[in-house]
Design a protein around this motif. Structure first.
Motif, PDB file in Angstrom:
ATOM      1  N   MET A  36      85.026  92.432  22.391  1.00 53.09           N
ATOM      2  CA  MET A  36      83.813  93.181  22.699  1.00 53.09           C
ATOM      3  C   MET A  36      84.109  94.384  23.600  1.00 53.09           C
ATOM      4  SD  MET A  36      81.088  90.065  23.286  1.00 53.09           S
ATOM      5  CE  MET A  36      81.208  88.578  22.282  1.00 53.09           C
ATOM      6  N   PHE A  37      85.215  94.320  24.356  1.00 56.74           N
ATOM      7  CA  PHE A  37      85.655  95.447  25.186  1.00 56.74           C
ATOM      8  C   PHE A  37      86.652  96.335  24.437  1.00 56.74           C
ATOM      9  CE2 PHE A  37      84.207  92.287  28.231  1.00 56.74           C
ATOM     10  CZ  PHE A  37      83.555  93.039  29.197  1.00 56.74           C
ATOM     11  N   ASN A  38      86.793  96.105  23.122  1.00 52.38           N
ATOM     12  CA  ASN A  38      87.747  96.836  22.274  1.00 52.38           C
ATOM     13  C   ASN A  38      89.199  96.499  22.594  1.00 52.38           C
ATOM     14  OD1 ASN A  38      85.540  98.155  21.104  1.00 52.38           O
ATOM     15  ND2 ASN A  38      85.686  99.888  22.501  1.00 52.38           N
ATOM     16  N   ILE A  39      89.439  95.308  23.133  1.00 51.09           N
ATOM     17  CA  ILE A  39      90.789  94.885  23.488  1.00 51.09           C
ATOM     18  C   ILE A  39      91.203  93.727  22.578  1.00 51.09           C
ATOM     19  CG2 ILE A  39      92.285  93.981  25.295  1.00 51.09           C
ATOM     20  CD1 ILE A  39      91.262  96.841  25.782  1.00 51.09           C
ATOM     21  N   THR A  40      92.354  93.871  21.942  1.00 53.71           N
ATOM     22  CA  THR A  40      92.883  92.816  21.075  1.00 53.71           C
ATOM     23  C   THR A  40      93.966  92.050  21.827  1.00 53.71           C
ATOM     24  OG1 THR A  40      92.480  94.178  19.109  1.00 53.71           O
ATOM     25  CG2 THR A  40      94.007  92.328  18.873  1.00 53.71           C
ATOM     26  N   LEU A  41      93.711  90.789  22.087  1.00 51.95           N
ATOM     27  CA  LEU A  41      94.702  89.938  22.744  1.00 51.95           C
ATOM     28  C   LEU A  41      95.665  89.375  21.701  1.00 51.95           C
ATOM     29  CD1 LEU A  41      92.461  87.931  25.257  1.00 51.95           C
ATOM     30  CD2 LEU A  41      93.878  89.936  25.727  1.00 51.95           C
ATOM     31  N   PRO A  42      96.893  89.055  22.109  1.00 55.34           N
ATOM     32  CA  PRO A  42      97.873  88.542  21.139  1.00 55.34           C
ATOM     33  C   PRO A  42      97.470  87.183  20.582  1.00 55.34           C
ATOM     34  CG  PRO A  42      98.704  88.341  23.368  1.00 55.34           C
ATOM     35  CD  PRO A  42      97.459  89.160  23.462  1.00 55.34           C
ATOM     36  N   GLN A  43      97.867  86.950  19.345  1.00 56.54           N
ATOM     37  CA  GLN A  43      97.577  85.677  18.690  1.00 56.54           C
ATOM     38  C   GLN A  43      98.278  84.552  19.443  1.00 56.54           C
ATOM     39  OE1 GLN A  43      95.520  83.543  16.944  1.00 56.54           O
ATOM     40  NE2 GLN A  43      95.433  85.353  15.646  1.00 56.54           N
ATOM     41  N   ASN A  44      97.584  83.429  19.612  1.00 53.90           N
ATOM     42  CA  ASN A  44      98.133  82.345  20.434  1.00 53.90           C
ATOM     43  C   ASN A  44      98.072  80.982  19.768  1.00 53.90           C
ATOM     44  OD1 ASN A  44      99.444  81.823  22.889  1.00 53.90           O
ATOM     45  ND2 ASN A  44      97.575  81.137  23.891  1.00 53.90           N
ATOM     46  N   PHE A  45      97.522  80.920  18.540  1.00 51.30           N
ATOM     47  CA  PHE A  45      97.296  79.607  17.933  1.00 51.30           C
ATOM     48  C   PHE A  45      97.142  79.792  16.422  1.00 51.30           C
ATOM     49  CE2 PHE A  45      95.114  75.605  17.109  1.00 51.30           C
ATOM     50  CZ  PHE A  45      95.618  74.754  18.069  1.00 51.30           C
ATOM     51  N   LEU A  46      98.053  79.209  15.619  1.00 52.41           N
ATOM     52  CA  LEU A  46      98.013  79.398  14.169  1.00 52.41           C
ATOM     53  C   LEU A  46      98.273  78.070  13.444  1.00 52.41           C
ATOM     54  CD1 LEU A  46      99.959  82.772  13.737  1.00 52.41           C
ATOM     55  CD2 LEU A  46      97.513  82.400  13.350  1.00 52.41           C
ATOM     56  N   SER A  47      97.249  77.250  13.336  1.00 48.75           N
ATOM     57  CA  SER A  47      97.322  75.989  12.579  1.00 48.75           C
ATOM     58  C   SER A  47      98.604  75.204  12.862  1.00 48.75           C
ATOM     59  CB  SER A  47      97.228  76.278  11.070  1.00 48.75           C
ATOM     60  OG  SER A  47      96.057  76.958  10.737  1.00 48.75           O
ATOM     61  N   PRO A  48      98.862  74.827  14.111  1.00 50.97           N
ATOM     62  CA  PRO A  48     100.149  74.195  14.444  1.00 50.97           C
ATOM     63  C   PRO A  48     100.393  72.850  13.780  1.00 50.97           C
ATOM     64  CG  PRO A  48      98.629  74.092  16.300  1.00 50.97           C
ATOM     65  CD  PRO A  48      98.011  75.002  15.296  1.00 50.97           C
ATOM     66  N   TYR A  49      99.319  72.117  13.445  1.00 49.05           N
ATOM     67  CA  TYR A  49      99.524  70.800  12.840  1.00 49.05           C
ATOM     68  C   TYR A  49      99.961  70.893  11.378  1.00 49.05           C
ATOM     69  CZ  TYR A  49      97.327  68.810  17.035  1.00 49.05           C
ATOM     70  OH  TYR A  49      97.035  68.453  18.335  1.00 49.05           O
ATOM     71  N   LYS A  50      99.984  72.076  10.828  1.00 48.68           N
ATOM     72  CA  LYS A  50     100.525  72.281   9.478  1.00 48.68           C
ATOM     73  C   LYS A  50     102.036  72.464   9.484  1.00 48.68           C
ATOM     74  CE  LYS A  50      96.329  74.569   7.722  1.00 48.68           C
ATOM     75  NZ  LYS A  50      95.775  75.845   7.175  1.00 48.68           N
ATOM     76  N   SER A  51     102.651  72.426  10.661  1.00 50.77           N
ATOM     77  CA  SER A  51     104.081  72.711  10.798  1.00 50.77           C
ATOM     78  C   SER A  51     104.927  71.642  10.120  1.00 50.77           C
ATOM     79  CB  SER A  51     104.454  72.791  12.281  1.00 50.77           C
ATOM     80  OG  SER A  51     103.669  73.757  12.945  1.00 50.77           O
ATOM     81  N   ALA A  52     106.008  72.099   9.477  1.00 53.26           N
ATOM     82  CA  ALA A  52     106.916  71.184   8.784  1.00 53.26           C
ATOM     83  C   ALA A  52     108.089  70.758   9.657  1.00 53.26           C
ATOM     84  CB  ALA A  52     107.432  71.835   7.496  1.00 53.26           C
ATOM     85  N   ASN A  53     108.222  71.348  10.847  1.00 54.49           N
ATOM     86  CA  ASN A  53     109.266  70.939  11.788  1.00 54.49           C
ATOM     87  C   ASN A  53     108.831  71.355  13.183  1.00 54.49           C
ATOM     88  OD1 ASN A  53     110.426  73.722  12.351  1.00 54.49           O
ATOM     89  ND2 ASN A  53     110.766  73.592  10.136  1.00 54.49           N
ATOM     90  N   ILE A  54     109.542  70.871  14.197  1.00 52.32           N
ATOM     91  CA  ILE A  54     109.120  71.099  15.575  1.00 52.32           C
ATOM     92  C   ILE A  54     109.319  72.551  15.994  1.00 52.32           C
ATOM     93  CG2 ILE A  54     111.322  70.510  16.653  1.00 52.32           C
ATOM     94  CD1 ILE A  54     107.759  69.540  17.859  1.00 52.32           C
ATOM     95  N   GLN A  55     110.306  73.227  15.436  1.00 59.79           N
ATOM     96  CA  GLN A  55     110.487  74.645  15.748  1.00 59.79           C
ATOM     97  C   GLN A  55     109.295  75.452  15.252  1.00 59.79           C
ATOM     98  OE1 GLN A  55     113.470  77.096  13.596  1.00 59.79           O
ATOM     99  NE2 GLN A  55     114.325  77.517  15.634  1.00 59.79           N
ATOM    100  N   GLU A  56     108.863  75.136  14.036  1.00 57.34           N
ATOM    101  CA  GLU A  56     107.679  75.823  13.495  1.00 57.34           C
ATOM    102  C   GLU A  56     106.446  75.505  14.330  1.00 57.34           C
ATOM    103  OE1 GLU A  56     104.995  76.111   9.376  1.00 57.34           O
ATOM    104  OE2 GLU A  56     106.804  74.852   9.426  1.00 57.34           O
TER     105      GLU A  56
END
Length: 468
Positions: A254-274
């Motif tokens: 709303m302030f025109n500021i884009t914060l970095p992505q911090n969460f992308l479906s982690p439980y879909k990961s096929a290994n712990i590194q992912e």
């Protein structure tokens, strides 16, 4: 002040937005930044006024360190070490002093615990300032002004629980001429993001939290209840944390500021590194860039460095042995994964997802439990073959003794699982979203009504990551 409170949604956020853009249009960008800093300090101070002097003192000291790094070339290394020691010591004093005293007393000492409070968000803004000092030392960023540095630390959508933002990825946005005027499209997108987070937090996370809290409060627990408890917290933390991220990113947008992505479906990961590339992405980035890589040592020390990095990551979350064990578990898992990679061994995708999810659930038990004994009680009930042998021998006795698991939990947990594993994440949803003007009043009225209802009827708890 919580993101989902009426004070925030109906008073603080609208008023701060209006003051920010009106000030920017009439008095300039510097005055607008000052307005936003003042608003952020009010937001922070409403939690605990005692935290403000700690935050301000930290800003002043780090500004002096930054000034030294630019002004005195011969003393840059000493200045960096001083800055790192100051930030780590500040965090250690408030967060770990009593933990150290508690463990020293186990050796027969009798040291009285200190009467300390934990400044909200200190773990996050400490790592953020450490990253900036290192970036300044390595000349990755230009010299920040006092105003920019203060806003970088205090900007309220990311102050309390992240993401851990780099100066170079956020502050140039405040000086971008294209972002200086109120943007109806960004405002619309921000409201949608905020509402998605609101639904995750209040309708899903807090509902699952009831089961998790009840399960972890038991002195004894059966196998069904143990799995119900562990999975409840697994889903609670997922929707609570991702909901906070969505609400924070929506507020910033709303302030025109884009914060970095911090969460992308982690439980879909096929290994712990992912998993660590999807869960708390900015923390994983910090651990990699500012702890793991600087440890150096080449291939011979890579496993030791992984373990050290994630023990630090575990302790960063909390002053308890349960967090140390959680860090050790994830460090060990990453070492095993790396050994598998070197051996060119790879699990099939579905099996990898199942095993990674199982491991994450086990880790979350230590993350949530208040003691190692409590965590072991739950894990033993989940996995002890003798317990499951008894279940198979007399299933009716165990089913009848359930205290946590009930008929409502099963469809609720199934819905959570479907959302986690089958639905698109917020980033994917928003990439397809096209703002429309009519969304704003509908979403605004709906959010206001939901906030008032949720707060005054259900009294929802704060976000879980406020504890860290």
């Amino acid at each position: 002040m919580l993101y989902f409170s009426p004070d925030y949604c109906l008073v603080f956020l609208p008023l701060t937005l209006i003051l920010f853009f009106v000030t920017r249009q009439n008095l300039g960008n510097a005055a607008a930044k000052l307005t936003l800093i003042a608003g952020s300090l009010i937001f922070y101070g409403l939690w605990n006024l005692s935290s403000i002097p700690v935050l301000l003192a930290s800003i002043v000291v780090n500004l002096c360190i930054v000034d030294t790094l630019f002004r005195y070339q011969k003393h840059r290394r000493a200045a960096l070490i001083t800055g790192l020691l100051f930030n780590v010591s500040l965090l250690a004093f408030f967060k770990y002093a009593n933990f150290a005293i508690e463990n020293l007393n186990l050796l027969g000492l009798d040291i009285a615990p200190l009467e300390l409070f934990l400044p909200l968000g200190i773990s996050f803004f400490t790592f953020q300032k450490i990253a900036l000092l290192v970036d300044v030392y390595k000349q990755r960023v230009p010299r920040p002004t006092t105003l920019n540095f203060a806003l970088f630390v205090t900007f309220f959508p990311q102050l309390i629980a992240g993401p851990i933002v780099h100066h170079a990825e956020m502050m140039p946005q405040f000086d971008d001429p294209a972002r200086r005027s109120f943007n109806i499209s960004n405002f619309n997108t921000g409201i949608v993001l905020f509402c998605i987070g609101f639904i995750k937090k209040l309708l899903i996370a807090d509902g699952m939290g009831i089961y998790a809290n009840f399960g972890f409060s038991q002195t004894t627990i059966g196998p069904f209840d143990a799995w119900c408890t562990a999975l409840s917290y697994t889903f609670q933390l997922y929707f609570d944390f991702s909901g906070f991220i969505d609400m924070g990113m929506g507020s910033a947008m709303m302030f025109n500021i884009t914060l970095p992505q911090n969460f992308l479906s982690p439980y879909k990961s096929a290994n712990i590194q992912e998993f660590w590339r999807r869960w708390h992405i900015t923390l994983g980035r910090f651990l990699r860039d500012y702890i793991y890589i600087p440890l150096g040592g080449g291939h011979r020390r890579v496993y030791l460095n992984l373990m050290a990095t994630f023990v630090i990551g575990g302790i960063w979350h909390g002053a308890a042995w349960t967090f140390v064990i959680w860090g050790l578990l994830h460090g060990t898992a990453l070492c095993v994964h790396r050994a598998f990679q070197k051996a060119r061994f790879r699990l099939p995708g579905p099996l990898g997802i199942i095993l990674t999810f199982w491991f994450v659930v086990v880790g979350w038990v230590f993350f949530r439990a208040t003691t190692v004994t409590e965590a072991w009680m739950v894990l033993k009930a989940m996995h002890d073959p003798h317990v499951w042998k008894s279940v198979l021998a007399d299933p009716h006795a165990f089913i009848g003794s359930r205290r946590v698991l009930d008929a409502k939990w099963i469809p609720f947990a199934a819905l959570c699982a479907v959302i986690c594993f089958a639905f698109p994440n917020t980033s994917e949803i928003m990439s397809r979203y096209r703002p429309a003007y009519w969304h704003i009043p509908a979403l605004g009225v709906g959010t206001a009504a939901a906030v008032i209802f949720a707060v005054y009827v259900n009294a929802p708890p704060p976000f879980l990551y406020f504890n860290f």
